[in-house]
Write a protein that holds these residues in place. Structure first.
Motif, PDB file in Angstrom:
ATOM      1  N   HIS A   1       2.530  -5.795  -2.232  1.00  0.00           N
ATOM      2  CA  HIS A   1       1.081  -5.686  -2.272  1.00  0.00           C
ATOM      3  C   HIS A   1       0.395  -6.928  -1.710  1.00  0.00           C
ATOM      4  CE1 HIS A   1      -2.382  -3.388  -3.674  1.00  0.00           C
ATOM      5  NE2 HIS A   1      -2.942  -4.554  -3.959  1.00  0.00           N
ATOM      6  N   HIS A   2       0.887  -8.104  -2.104  1.00  0.00           N
ATOM      7  CA  HIS A   2       0.235  -9.344  -1.678  1.00  0.00           C
ATOM      8  C   HIS A   2       0.741  -9.820  -0.320  1.00  0.00           C
ATOM      9  CE1 HIS A   2      -1.804  -9.590  -5.456  1.00  0.00           C
ATOM     10  NE2 HIS A   2      -0.690  -9.693  -6.146  1.00  0.00           N
ATOM     11  N   GLY A   3       1.991  -9.478   0.027  1.00  0.00           N
ATOM     12  CA  GLY A   3       2.523  -9.840   1.336  1.00  0.00           C
ATOM     13  C   GLY A   3       2.657 -11.331   1.558  1.00  0.00           C
ATOM     14  N   THR A   4       3.029 -12.070   0.518  1.00  0.00           N
ATOM     15  CA  THR A   4       3.158 -13.526   0.635  1.00  0.00           C
ATOM     16  C   THR A   4       4.602 -13.933   0.349  1.00  0.00           C
ATOM     17  OG1 THR A   4       2.400 -13.695  -1.672  1.00  0.00           O
ATOM     18  CG2 THR A   4       0.759 -14.024   0.061  1.00  0.00           C
ATOM     19  N   PRO A   5       5.459 -13.962   1.362  1.00  0.00           N
ATOM     20  CA  PRO A   5       6.878 -14.289   1.146  1.00  0.00           C
ATOM     21  C   PRO A   5       7.072 -15.744   0.761  1.00  0.00           C
ATOM     22  CG  PRO A   5       6.404 -14.165   3.493  1.00  0.00           C
ATOM     23  CD  PRO A   5       5.161 -13.713   2.786  1.00  0.00           C
ATOM     24  N   ALA A   6       8.079 -15.986  -0.070  1.00  0.00           N
ATOM     25  CA  ALA A   6       8.390 -17.346  -0.499  1.00  0.00           C
ATOM     26  C   ALA A   6       9.484 -17.977   0.345  1.00  0.00           C
ATOM     27  CB  ALA A   6       8.809 -17.344  -1.978  1.00  0.00           C
ATOM     28  N   HIS A   7      10.209 -17.179   1.128  1.00  0.00           N
ATOM     29  CA  HIS A   7      11.303 -17.704   1.939  1.00  0.00           C
ATOM     30  C   HIS A   7      11.609 -16.703   3.060  1.00  0.00           C
ATOM     31  CE1 HIS A   7      13.859 -14.837  -0.177  1.00  0.00           C
ATOM     32  NE2 HIS A   7      13.488 -15.359  -1.324  1.00  0.00           N
ATOM     33  N   PRO A   8      12.394 -17.087   4.044  1.00  0.00           N
ATOM     34  CA  PRO A   8      12.650 -16.207   5.191  1.00  0.00           C
ATOM     35  C   PRO A   8      13.250 -14.862   4.826  1.00  0.00           C
ATOM     36  CG  PRO A   8      13.286 -18.455   5.716  1.00  0.00           C
ATOM     37  CD  PRO A   8      12.955 -18.443   4.254  1.00  0.00           C
ATOM     38  N   GLY A   9      14.073 -14.826   3.780  1.00  0.00           N
ATOM     39  CA  GLY A   9      14.653 -13.548   3.374  1.00  0.00           C
ATOM     40  C   GLY A   9      13.589 -12.555   2.953  1.00  0.00           C
TER      41      GLY A   9
ATOM     42  N   TYR B   1       5.056   0.988   2.573  1.00  0.00           N
ATOM     43  CA  TYR B   1       4.289   0.861   1.331  1.00  0.00           C
ATOM     44  C   TYR B   1       2.799   1.031   1.603  1.00  0.00           C
ATOM     45  CZ  TYR B   1       2.042  -1.504  -2.617  1.00  0.00           C
ATOM     46  OH  TYR B   1       1.226  -1.815  -3.682  1.00  0.00           O
ATOM     47  N   ARG B   2       2.300   0.357   2.634  1.00  0.00           N
ATOM     48  CA  ARG B   2       0.877   0.433   2.936  1.00  0.00           C
ATOM     49  C   ARG B   2       0.482   1.831   3.394  1.00  0.00           C
ATOM     50  NH1 ARG B   2      -0.948  -4.985   6.085  1.00  0.00           N
ATOM     51  NH2 ARG B   2      -2.983  -4.145   5.472  1.00  0.00           N
ATOM     52  N   ALA B   3       1.370   2.481   4.118  1.00  0.00           N
ATOM     53  CA  ALA B   3       1.086   3.849   4.540  1.00  0.00           C
ATOM     54  C   ALA B   3       1.002   4.782   3.334  1.00  0.00           C
ATOM     55  CB  ALA B   3       2.159   4.335   5.513  1.00  0.00           C
ATOM     56  N   ARG B   4       1.865   4.560   2.358  1.00  0.00           N
ATOM     57  CA  ARG B   4       1.843   5.407   1.166  1.00  0.00           C
ATOM     58  C   ARG B   4       0.531   5.235   0.404  1.00  0.00           C
ATOM     59  NH1 ARG B   4       3.084   6.570  -4.086  1.00  0.00           N
ATOM     60  NH2 ARG B   4       4.648   8.212  -4.420  1.00  0.00           N
ATOM     61  N   LEU B   5       0.073   4.006   0.258  1.00  0.00           N
ATOM     62  CA  LEU B   5      -1.188   3.782  -0.441  1.00  0.00           C
ATOM     63  C   LEU B   5      -2.375   4.314   0.364  1.00  0.00           C
ATOM     64  CD1 LEU B   5      -0.902   0.264  -2.105  1.00  0.00           C
ATOM     65  CD2 LEU B   5      -0.346   2.525  -3.033  1.00  0.00           C
ATOM     66  N   ALA B   6      -2.308   4.182   1.686  1.00  0.00           N
ATOM     67  CA  ALA B   6      -3.395   4.698   2.511  1.00  0.00           C
ATOM     68  C   ALA B   6      -3.548   6.209   2.348  1.00  0.00           C
ATOM     69  CB  ALA B   6      -3.150   4.350   3.981  1.00  0.00           C
ATOM     70  N   ALA B   7      -2.441   6.887   2.091  1.00  0.00           N
ATOM     71  CA  ALA B   7      -2.475   8.335   1.916  1.00  0.00           C
ATOM     72  C   ALA B   7      -2.860   8.742   0.496  1.00  0.00           C
ATOM     73  CB  ALA B   7      -1.111   8.937   2.268  1.00  0.00           C
ATOM     74  N   ASP B   8      -2.960   7.765  -0.408  1.00  0.00           N
ATOM     75  CA  ASP B   8      -3.252   8.058  -1.816  1.00  0.00           C
ATOM     76  C   ASP B   8      -4.236   7.008  -2.340  1.00  0.00           C
ATOM     77  OD1 ASP B   8      -3.303   8.660  -4.487  1.00  0.00           O
ATOM     78  OD2 ASP B   8      -1.133   8.592  -4.779  1.00  0.00           O
ATOM     79  N   PRO B   9      -5.530   7.147  -2.028  1.00  0.00           N
ATOM     80  CA  PRO B   9      -6.513   6.119  -2.404  1.00  0.00           C
ATOM     81  C   PRO B   9      -6.617   5.870  -3.902  1.00  0.00           C
ATOM     82  CG  PRO B   9      -7.426   7.634  -0.771  1.00  0.00           C
ATOM     83  CD  PRO B   9      -6.125   8.230  -1.219  1.00  0.00           C
ATOM     84  N   VAL B  10      -6.397   6.884  -4.719  1.00  0.00           N
ATOM     85  CA  VAL B  10      -6.491   6.681  -6.169  1.00  0.00           C
ATOM     86  C   VAL B  10      -5.393   5.734  -6.640  1.00  0.00           C
ATOM     87  CG1 VAL B  10      -6.332   7.797  -8.425  1.00  0.00           C
ATOM     88  CG2 VAL B  10      -7.620   8.892  -6.585  1.00  0.00           C
ATOM     89  N   THR B  11      -4.164   5.964  -6.174  1.00  0.00           N
ATOM     90  CA  THR B  11      -3.065   5.071  -6.566  1.00  0.00           C
ATOM     91  C   THR B  11      -3.272   3.676  -5.987  1.00  0.00           C
ATOM     92  OG1 THR B  11      -1.531   6.937  -6.729  1.00  0.00           O
ATOM     93  CG2 THR B  11      -0.562   4.750  -6.502  1.00  0.00           C
ATOM     94  N   ALA B  12      -3.825   3.582  -4.792  1.00  0.00           N
ATOM     95  CA  ALA B  12      -4.121   2.269  -4.214  1.00  0.00           C
ATOM     96  C   ALA B  12      -5.108   1.509  -5.085  1.00  0.00           C
ATOM     97  CB  ALA B  12      -4.675   2.433  -2.801  1.00  0.00           C
ATOM     98  N   LEU B  13      -6.125   2.191  -5.572  1.00  0.00           N
ATOM     99  CA  LEU B  13      -7.095   1.557  -6.466  1.00  0.00           C
ATOM    100  C   LEU B  13      -6.449   1.197  -7.791  1.00  0.00           C
ATOM    101  CD1 LEU B  13     -10.033   0.724  -6.964  1.00  0.00           C
ATOM    102  CD2 LEU B  13     -10.490   3.086  -7.713  1.00  0.00           C
ATOM    103  N   LEU B  14      -5.565   2.056  -8.283  1.00  0.00           N
ATOM    104  CA  LEU B  14      -4.845   1.788  -9.530  1.00  0.00           C
ATOM    105  C   LEU B  14      -4.028   0.500  -9.421  1.00  0.00           C
ATOM    106  CD1 LEU B  14      -3.532   2.446 -12.270  1.00  0.00           C
ATOM    107  CD2 LEU B  14      -2.030   4.044 -11.068  1.00  0.00           C
ATOM    108  N   VAL B  15      -3.334   0.315  -8.313  1.00  0.00           N
ATOM    109  CA  VAL B  15      -2.530  -0.885  -8.139  1.00  0.00           C
ATOM    110  C   VAL B  15      -3.412  -2.131  -8.112  1.00  0.00           C
ATOM    111  CG1 VAL B  15      -1.001  -2.136  -6.572  1.00  0.00           C
ATOM    112  CG2 VAL B  15      -0.672   0.305  -6.946  1.00  0.00           C
ATOM    113  N   ARG B  16      -4.488  -2.080  -7.352  1.00  0.00           N
ATOM    114  CA  ARG B  16      -5.378  -3.246  -7.280  1.00  0.00           C
ATOM    115  C   ARG B  16      -5.934  -3.594  -8.652  1.00  0.00           C
ATOM    116  NH1 ARG B  16      -7.142  -0.596  -2.554  1.00  0.00           N
ATOM    117  NH2 ARG B  16      -9.066   0.115  -3.584  1.00  0.00           N
ATOM    118  N   ALA B  17      -6.308  -2.576  -9.389  1.00  0.00           N
ATOM    119  CA  ALA B  17      -6.846  -2.826 -10.730  1.00  0.00           C
ATOM    120  C   ALA B  17      -5.761  -3.318 -11.673  1.00  0.00           C
ATOM    121  CB  ALA B  17      -7.476  -1.538 -11.273  1.00  0.00           C
ATOM    122  N   GLY B  18      -4.577  -2.717 -11.594  1.00  0.00           N
ATOM    123  CA  GLY B  18      -3.503  -3.055 -12.523  1.00  0.00           C
ATOM    124  C   GLY B  18      -2.954  -4.449 -12.345  1.00  0.00           C
ATOM    125  N   LEU B  19      -2.923  -4.934 -11.114  1.00  0.00           N
ATOM    126  CA  LEU B  19      -2.428  -6.291 -10.888  1.00  0.00           C
ATOM    127  C   LEU B  19      -3.427  -7.335 -11.356  1.00  0.00           C
ATOM    128  CD1 LEU B  19      -0.712  -5.985  -7.396  1.00  0.00           C
ATOM    129  CD2 LEU B  19       0.313  -5.883  -9.664  1.00  0.00           C
TER     130      LEU B  19
END
Length: 330
Positions: free
Chosen positions: A32-40, A52-70
């Motif tokens: 979700h945040h896309g901030t890697p800590a190391h090359p791996g 992952y982003r495509a899945r959320l784009a196809a499901d706006p309610v779940t995308a909003l749920l994730v943003r709220a839940g984090l």
């Protein structure tokens, strides 16, 4: 700061456990945040974040749920049920799915520190959350779970050895630097936020490693409390420290790789996890390094830990000074 009151019996009975769901939720945060800590992690994100982003784009309610839940400083509790020793991912995610809809909404209000968006005023939030976690597990974690499990088990070995050497206070201070530490007087700091203290004496206290650089706490009052923490960086990113070409030419790349990674004590199983070599190969390299005086070993509880000697340190330092970027230049 937030802290828990822990008596001696609770601390003595605390345990390290692995949780497939905790690892999956940590990976969801990373996706979700896309901030890697190391090359791996950077390579992993490159492979999995578009899906992952495509899945959320196809499901706006779940995308909003994730943003709220984090949330900003608080994760919605129903997304991170407290681990139980030995549970499979399917058993753990079933507890997310079984959350009461009204409780899920209340948890989201807390993580948002405000009102619930109208789009989330619905009863299928636990099912949606479980579905997304199942997607992250199936597509991004389970294919690599055997390696991840070895890394997590290796971290537990190291932490357990640390407890044997220096007691729980020393081990707790290094779990989540700046957040988790032993304060004395039976007090365990678990985060840097100004939350009321919790009395957990007599409860089960669990410590749960994950490979992404994240962490959180969870509980099932009054019986079970957990601290989720990021495992040691050297374990989480096995390829993070390059082997100097000159050292590889001298010892062989595989054997040099073992020596380079022994800047801090590691067990044989940990070396298998961080080098990707087989157990037999690691054992043979350790024997040669021991016989040559470049490595030493000592027992910590039931584990045997290996580390570089002064001679081994001089050799690695000289090679890295001559090859600061890991290439063959002198």
């Amino acid at each position: 700061m937030g802290w828990w009151q822990v008596n001696a019996d609770t601390l003595a009975g605390s345990r390290f456990v692995l949780s497939p769901l905790a690892e999956t939720f940590a990976c969801l945060q990373l996706l979700h945040h896309g901030t890697p800590a190391h090359p791996g992690e950077q390579a992993w994100l490159r492979d999995h974040r578009p899906g992952y982003r495509a899945r959320l784009a196809a499901d706006p309610v779940t995308a909003l749920l994730v943003r709220a839940g984090l949330g900003r400083s608080w994760i919605a509790d129903f997304l991170t049920p407290t681990p139980r020793s030995g549970e499979s991912f399917e058993e753990e995610v079933a507890r997310v799915r079984a959350a009461r809809p009204d409780e899920a909404r209340a948890h989201l209000r807390l993580s948002l520190a405000g009102p619930l968006p109208a789009a989330l005023d619905r009863d299928d939030l636990p099912e949606r959350a479980a579905g997304l976690l199942s997607y992250v597990w199936t597509e991004t974690v389970r294919p690599d779970w055997d390696r991840r499990r070895r890394v997590l088990e290796a971290d537990v070995v190291a932490r357990t050895a640390q407890v044997s050497r220096g007691g729980w206070a020393a081990a707790l201070d290094t779990l989540r630097p700046g957040r988790t530490r032993w304060l004395g007087d039976n007090r365990l700091q678990v985060n840097a936020h100004e939350y009321p203290p919790r009395e957990i004496s007599g409860a089960e206290l669990l410590f749960v490693p994950v490979t992404p650089k994240t962490g959180w706490v969870s509980w099932e009052e009054p019986d079970r409390y957990a601290v989720v923490y990021a495992c040691a960086g050297a374990l989480a990113d096995p390829g993070g420290r390059p082997v100097p070409a000159s050292l590889g030419a001298l010892l062989g790349t595989a054997r040099a790789g073992v020596l380079v990674r022994l800047g801090s004590p590691l067990s044989t199983s940990q070396l298998v996890a961080v080098t990707g070599q087989g157990l037999g190969s690691v054992g043979r390299h350790l024997r040669v390094l021991l016989d040559s005086g470049l490595v030493e070993r000592r027992r910590a509880g039931r584990s045997v830990l290996y580390s570089r000697t002064a001679a081994g340190q001089v050799l690695v330092d000289a090679a890295e000074a001559g090859n600061p970027d890991g290439t063959g230049r002198s």
